[in-house]
Design a protein around this motif. Structure first.
Motif, short mmCIF file in Angstrom:
data_model
loop_
_atom_site.label_atom_id
_atom_site.label_comp_id
_atom_site.label_asym_id
_atom_site.label_seq_id
_atom_site.Cartn_x
_atom_site.Cartn_y
_atom_site.Cartn_z
N VAL A 303 0.84 -1.21 0.00
CA VAL A 303 0.00 0.00 0.00
C VAL A 303 0.87 1.26 0.00
O VAL A 303 0.59 2.22 -0.72
CB VAL A 303 -0.94 -0.01 1.22
CG1 VAL A 303 -1.68 1.32 1.34
CG2 VAL A 303 -1.94 -1.15 1.12
N LEU A 304 1.95 1.25 0.78
CA LEU A 304 2.83 2.41 0.85
C LEU A 304 3.54 2.67 -0.47
O LEU A 304 3.70 3.82 -0.89
CB LEU A 304 3.86 2.22 1.97
CG LEU A 304 3.33 2.27 3.40
CD1 LEU A 304 4.42 1.92 4.39
CD2 LEU A 304 2.76 3.65 3.71
N VAL A 305 3.98 1.59 -1.15
CA VAL A 305 4.64 1.76 -2.45
C VAL A 305 3.67 2.36 -3.47
O VAL A 305 4.02 3.28 -4.22
CB VAL A 305 5.19 0.41 -2.95
CG1 VAL A 305 5.60 0.51 -4.41
CG2 VAL A 305 6.39 -0.01 -2.12
N VAL A 306 2.45 1.83 -3.52
CA VAL A 306 1.45 2.36 -4.46
C VAL A 306 1.13 3.81 -4.14
O VAL A 306 1.02 4.66 -5.05
CB VAL A 306 0.17 1.49 -4.41
CG1 VAL A 306 -0.93 2.11 -5.27
CG2 VAL A 306 0.47 0.07 -4.89
N ALA A 307 0.99 4.14 -2.85
CA ALA A 307 0.69 5.52 -2.46
C ALA A 307 1.84 6.46 -2.80
O ALA A 307 1.62 7.56 -3.33
CB ALA A 307 0.38 5.57 -0.97
#
Length: 322
Positions: A303-307
């Motif tokens: 989720v952090l990478v996508v965000a």
């Protein structure tokens, strides 16, 4: 005449028919490259993709005698181990703060060192590169012994130096408040070399004509660094930051376990999710609980990478990964 013009236009606009290559033809044409990729691809498949089937353990009450598929399904019960723990907030806070600090400190320090390396002559470049890069290859076990040589209560170099200057000695492994500084210093010392060389490689690839033109216009070294060097490698910086953001929720186990020597008095400031789960696994022997936390960390990392990629894409689409 009009008929000739129409015929010429039709011949110009007519696209040549290109026969689409089949997959087998492409494989034969790139056979050598695929053969070179085969060993690395097999290792990646065996150690990165096959173990992904083991995530089902996070939803099972795993028993060795029954195996993975024979163990009973328990749903999200294993995740309760982490979320209902009295230490959940503390270790989550430590993990996020430490990893965010490591990311910011290493990025700025490595970028500054890479720019400085670009300013020195090639004669001295290897002299500075070698001591910077060697710590990256040392294991955390070796680094922990080096750290212990500095911080030992009686014979440590740091306590001896404090004694010379008339300052009271400290029992570093029995104090919690000093470890945020110690861990940041040790992490920076070990990892800054690799990041510096990555940024330096990007700086070397910049066209030197930009710098020559800036010198002719009277630009200072600071102006060339801030207006030429950093903007030209901004895409590299963005990619490395995006990849690092994905690991913010996954702490460095070796750093936080071996450097403080697993001292219980330092847990308030050194304990992170990975070390807490490891000790729980050793004490309780529950693989399902540790697998659940590992799956949770991977999901949050995704989720952090996508965000992070979405934020970078909004700022500058060219610097995003996808």
């Amino acid at each position: 005449m009009p008929e000739l013009i129409v015929k010429k236009k039709s011949l110009i606009n007519k696209k040549p028919l290109v026969k689409k290559k089949s997959h087998w033809t492409r494989i034969k044409q790139n056979g050598e490259l695929l053969f070179l990729f085969l060993p690395g691809g097999l290792l990646l498949f065996i150690f990165a993709y096959l173990p992904m089937f083991g995530v089902v353990i996070a939803f099972k009450d795993f028993r060795y005698d029954l195996g993975i598929w024979g163990s009973e399904w328990v749903g999200f019960k294993n995740f309760e181990f982490f979320f209902v723990s009295n230490h959940a907030w503390r270790i989550t806070r430590n993990t996020l703060l430490y990893e965010s600090g490591y990311l910011i400190l290493t990025t700025f320090s490595a970028l500054a060192l890479a720019i400085l390396l670009n300013e020195i002559g090639k004669k001295w470049l290897k002299v500075y590169q070698t001591p910077l890069f060697i710590p990256y290859f040392l294991s955390w076990v070796v680094v922990s012994y080096l750290t212990y040589a500095f911080l030992d209560h009686q014979l440590g170099f740091l306590n001896r130096a404090l004694d010379v200057f008339g300052i009271a000695q400290h029992k570093w492994y029995l104090e919690a408040k000093v470890w945020p500084y110690i861990l940041n210093v040790v992490q920076l010392w070990k990892n800054i070399g690799f990041s510096t060389l990555v940024y330096f490689a990007g700086i070397v690839g910049i066209n030197q004509e930009y710098y020559e033109a800036a010198r002719m216009d009277g630009a200072s070294r600071w102006q060339m660094a801030t207006r030429i060097t950093i903007p030209m490698i901004s895409s590299l910086i963005a990619v490395l930051i995006i990849l690092s953001v994905g690991n913010i929720f996954r702490g460095d186990f070796g750093l936080h376990y071996f450097i403080p020597q697993n001292s219980g008095l330092t847990f308030p400031t050194t304990d992170i999710i990975d070390t807490y789960v490891y000790r729980a696994l050793i004490d309780l022997g529950d693989i399902g609980m540790s697998s659940a936390v590992g799956l949770f960390q991977s999901f949050v990392g995704l989720v952090l990478v996508v965000a992070a990629n979405s934020v970078v894409r909004k700022i500058n689409d060219e610097n995003s990964l996808w």
